[in-house]
Structure formats: structure tokens, C-alpha cells
Design a protein around this motif. Sequence first.
Motif, PDB file in Angstrom:
ATOM      1  N   GLU A  60      14.355  30.751  57.722  1.00 15.87           N
ATOM      2  CA  GLU A  60      14.924  31.943  57.085  1.00 15.87           C
ATOM      3  C   GLU A  60      13.835  32.839  56.496  1.00 15.87           C
ATOM      4  OE1 GLU A  60      18.166  33.259  53.764  1.00 15.87           O
ATOM      5  OE2 GLU A  60      18.231  31.188  54.455  1.00 15.87           O
ATOM      6  N   CYS A  61      12.822  32.225  55.875  1.00 15.82           N
ATOM      7  CA  CYS A  61      11.740  33.029  55.292  1.00 15.82           C
ATOM      8  C   CYS A  61      10.873  33.667  56.378  1.00 15.82           C
ATOM      9  CB  CYS A  61      10.898  32.186  54.345  1.00 15.82           C
ATOM     10  SG  CYS A  61      11.774  31.802  52.814  1.00 15.82           S
ATOM     11  N   LEU A  62      10.788  33.011  57.537  1.00 19.28           N
ATOM     12  CA  LEU A  62      10.066  33.624  58.660  1.00 19.28           C
ATOM     13  C   LEU A  62      10.837  34.830  59.173  1.00 19.28           C
ATOM     14  CD1 LEU A  62       8.841  30.523  60.714  1.00 19.28           C
ATOM     15  CD2 LEU A  62       7.390  32.320  59.742  1.00 19.28           C
ATOM     16  N   ALA A  63      12.176  34.678  59.280  1.00 16.69           N
ATOM     17  CA  ALA A  63      13.006  35.738  59.853  1.00 16.69           C
ATOM     18  C   ALA A  63      13.218  36.882  58.867  1.00 16.69           C
ATOM     19  CB  ALA A  63      14.348  35.154  60.282  1.00 16.69           C
ATOM     20  N   VAL A 224      13.809  24.311  38.259  1.00 19.63           N
ATOM     21  CA  VAL A 224      13.842  22.858  38.076  1.00 19.63           C
ATOM     22  C   VAL A 224      14.256  22.198  39.384  1.00 19.63           C
ATOM     23  CG1 VAL A 224      15.071  20.979  36.922  1.00 19.63           C
ATOM     24  CG2 VAL A 224      14.312  22.983  35.601  1.00 19.63           C
ATOM     25  N   ALA A 225      15.280  22.776  40.024  1.00 20.20           N
ATOM     26  CA  ALA A 225      15.818  22.120  41.224  1.00 20.20           C
ATOM     27  C   ALA A 225      16.134  23.134  42.313  1.00 20.20           C
ATOM     28  CB  ALA A 225      17.077  21.326  40.866  1.00 20.20           C
ATOM     29  N   ARG A 226      16.085  22.655  43.551  1.00 18.66           N
ATOM     30  CA  ARG A 226      16.397  23.472  44.719  1.00 18.66           C
ATOM     31  C   ARG A 226      17.552  22.807  45.444  1.00 18.66           C
ATOM     32  NH1 ARG A 226      17.588  27.083  48.161  1.00 18.66           N
ATOM     33  NH2 ARG A 226      16.013  28.034  49.494  1.00 18.66           N
ATOM     34  N   THR A 227      18.577  23.591  45.746  1.00 22.08           N
ATOM     35  CA  THR A 227      19.690  23.060  46.530  1.00 22.08           C
ATOM     36  C   THR A 227      19.257  22.930  47.977  1.00 22.08           C
ATOM     37  OG1 THR A 227      21.206  24.210  45.062  1.00 22.08           O
ATOM     38  CG2 THR A 227      22.115  23.453  47.145  1.00 22.08           C
ATOM     39  N   PRO A 228      19.363  21.716  48.549  1.00 18.18           N
ATOM     40  CA  PRO A 228      18.987  21.596  49.960  1.00 18.18           C
ATOM     41  C   PRO A 228      19.996  22.337  50.835  1.00 18.18           C
ATOM     42  CG  PRO A 228      19.673  19.471  49.049  1.00 18.18           C
ATOM     43  CD  PRO A 228      19.882  20.473  47.983  1.00 18.18           C
ATOM     44  N   LYS A 229      19.583  22.692  52.024  1.00 19.82           N
ATOM     45  CA  LYS A 229      20.478  23.401  52.949  1.00 19.82           C
ATOM     46  C   LYS A 229      21.643  22.486  53.314  1.00 19.82           C
ATOM     47  CE  LYS A 229      19.202  26.758  56.334  1.00 19.82           C
ATOM     48  NZ  LYS A 229      18.102  27.128  57.202  1.00 19.82           N
ATOM     49  N   ARG A 230      22.861  23.053  53.267  1.00 19.40           N
ATOM     50  CA  ARG A 230      24.001  22.207  53.649  1.00 19.40           C
ATOM     51  C   ARG A 230      24.317  22.319  55.125  1.00 19.40           C
ATOM     52  NH1 ARG A 230      26.683  24.498  48.462  1.00 19.40           N
ATOM     53  NH2 ARG A 230      24.957  25.848  48.946  1.00 19.40           N
TER      54      ARG A 230
END
Length: 230
Positions: A60-63, A224-230
Motif C-alpha cells: 500500500e505504501c508503494l502504491a 504503541v500498537a499497530r493493527t495487523p492487516k485483516r
Amino acid sequence: MCKKFRQSGARGGDICLLCRAPANESGLCADCVADLPRLTHTCRRCALPLETSEADLCGECLASPPRFDATFASFSYADPVDHLVTELKYRGHLPVARLLAGQLAARVAGRRVDLLIPMPLHRDRLRERGFNQAAELCRALARHSGLPWSTSKLVRTRAGQSQRESNRRERQRNVRRAFEWTAPLPCPARVALVDDVLTTGATARAAAATLKQAGAEWVEVWAVARTPKR
Ligand SMILES: [Zn+2]
Ligand SMILES: [Zn+2]
């Protein structure tokens, strides 16, 4: 082991916040610290967990690169970090902010920024909750790092998504206009935007865009936290 948050001592020390064993200075016992879902290989831009074989940017960050330049997150938003965040945010257990900020401080040690800014809450939400959990994290981080922080310059002008804004484009437009820089001076060059959990990143994108319009050259997110991709 099933871990549930339990009430700590009055100062949030002495007893592990998760299992009531004797705690070290982190507010947890050594076993609970070792068990925390620490992130290792993540996207340098948005802190999304990556497979170790992948490069350092997610698809996503690449696109579509976000307006923030980097993200530093300590943990995956998973058990027991979600319990700790809930205790802070919805039960007002403020010593948890010191514990989480201590963990985040270790993650961002050595980062050079000019100002810490907590992700603002809309004033209605702030009145309802009585405090901004991101500001509580910032206060503790500032104590660790000696860096200045400010709550008053970046203001949230929209409360969030309403049910009526069913149209995706309308929602995106509204989140883009959700923040204002209200200080008389331009934003300092390098800013860390502090938040408890980075979920989709849409709010952080909007806040970072406002900070860049206000003069920031570099905006990094500390979460503090990052939600992983679902
Ligand atoms: Zn413990
Ligand atoms: Zn990314």
C-alpha cells in the motif's frame, strides 16, 4: 496463559499490571514483558508487519505513499496490548499510559524530532472521556526523552465518521478536513505524531497532511500498537 488486566498498586508499580507477580520498573513482570507481541520486521512507512523476506515497504505504501514519512510502533494490536489500551482509553486507568509510553520510548530511542504532538481528540470526545489518551502518552514520553510536546496547536475539527456519510468519497473528504493547525507560528520541521493505536492510518494521513501544510518537513508517527492487516 490467559492474561487479563488486573488492578495495580496505587502508583502502577510493584505489582505486574497483567498477572500480579512482582513487577520491575516497566510496570510488568519480566515474563509478561517477554510475552508482549513485539513487532520486528515492519513497513518503515506505516509499521505494517511484513514477511521477513519482503522489502521494507508494504504494497500500500508503494502504491500510495501516506503523507507521514515513517512509523514506529512497539507492538501488534493483540492480546494483551489490546487489554492495556482498553484500560487506559475506556477505563481511565492512567498509570497504563506510563507503562505503554515506557515501551514506546525504547522503540523510538535516538529519534530526533523538534516536537511531539498527540493525536488530538475532537472537543466533544474529549469532554466525554475527560482526557486524551494520546496526550497522556505524550506527557510520559516527554519525560523519558526531554522533548517538548504540545496539545494545543493541532486541533481536530470533525468528530469522526457519521453514519450518514455512507459515501466513501464523502468520508475521505471529511477525514482530510478533520484537522487544523491553529498556532501563530509554522509547525517545526520535524514532528512526531503520537497515538495509541494505528489502525487504517487514514486519520494519521490527514493529520500529517495538515502538519505538512503548516510547515513540517518530516512527520513520523509513534504508536504503541499497530493493527495487523485483516
Ligand atoms: Zn506479569
Ligand atoms: Zn506501509
